[in-house]
Enzyme design. Structure first.
Site, PDB file in Angstrom:
ATOM      1  N   LYS A 170       1.104   0.366   6.533  1.00 25.97           N
ATOM      2  CA  LYS A 170      -0.165  -0.063   5.796  1.00 25.97           C
ATOM      3  C   LYS A 170      -1.405   1.018   6.290  1.00 25.97           C
ATOM      4  CE  LYS A 170       2.027  -3.620   4.526  1.00 25.97           C
ATOM      5  NZ  LYS A 170       2.346  -3.805   3.363  1.00 25.97           N
ATOM      6  N   SER A 199       3.928  -1.282  -1.787  1.00 25.50           N
ATOM      7  CA  SER A 199       2.423  -1.816  -1.253  1.00 25.50           C
ATOM      8  C   SER A 199       1.438  -0.645  -1.152  1.00 25.50           C
ATOM      9  CB  SER A 199       2.376  -2.798  -0.192  1.00 25.50           C
ATOM     10  OG  SER A 199       2.685  -2.065   0.927  1.00 25.50           O
TER      11      SER A 199
END
Length: 200
Positions: free
Chosen positions: A99, A56
């Site tokens: 993230k 991701s």
């Protein structure tokens, strides 16, 4: 009886240089040992090695990549938009995610067909390749105090704040600072391109 002469101490440059060389080698060895010891202490107490799992955060980070995170940086400086952070997964604190910070406390976040808007203005995100965008939308909402909106750079392959909500400040425990393996990824991880920790 004839007098005899005993050879005195030699004052040749060679005989004087040997002890000085030994002293310098001992000094260099001591300094090197101290430097290595300090580096070890810094790595153990300030930095933590992390293995990235998932895609991701591509293209910045790849699956199984090894990085160092700084565990103490946010004790001395604020969390900035664009920082790549490691945090406890809000729905299960036994897991860690990595993230990018997109929204800060007080910001209003909205996503329209994959395009991110911050306080009504589209945010330029050079770290997200066009092929990694998705067409999802996210209803406008204001980020609560002491919480952060985080997203993966690979938008169509990321479980992030769009799914699990904002991340409390206390859950964020490190900042990604350096990649060390594989060697072709070796180098600093900075947020200069902006305005194991799972990346699933």
């Amino acid at each position: 009886m004839s007098d005899t002469a005993q050879p005195g101490p030699s004052n040749s440059p060679e005989s004087l240089a040997a002890p000085q060389l030994r002293r310098e080698l001992r000094s260099w060895t001591r300094d090197l040992a101290v430097a290595l010891g300090l580096a070890l202490v810094i790595i153990i107490f300030l930095y933590q090695p992390v293995k990235v799992e998932g895609t991701s955060m591509a293209p910045l980070l790849s699956d199984q990549e090894r990085i160092f995170i700084n565990k103490f940086v946010y004790r001395f400086e604020p969390i900035d938009r664009g920082d790549v952070v490691v945090f406890w997964y809000p729905l299960d604190r036994s897991k860690s995610f990595i993230k990018r910070v997109i929204g800060l406390p007080g910001d209003t976040i909205e996503i329209r067909s994959g395009h991110l808007y911050l306080d009504g203005k589209e945010l330029q995100e050079p770290y997200v390749p066009a092929s990694y965008l998705d067409g999802s939308s996210y209803t406008s909402r204001k980020i609560p105090p002491d919480e952060y909106f985080v997203m993966g750079d690979h938008r169509d392959s990321s479980n992030d704040s769009r799914m699990f909500g904002t991340v409390p400040r206390d859950y964020i425990y490190g900042k990604a600072v350096f990649a060390y393996w594989p060697m072709n990824q070796f180098g600093s991880l900075t947020s200069s391109s902006t305005v194991s920790a799972a990346s699933k």
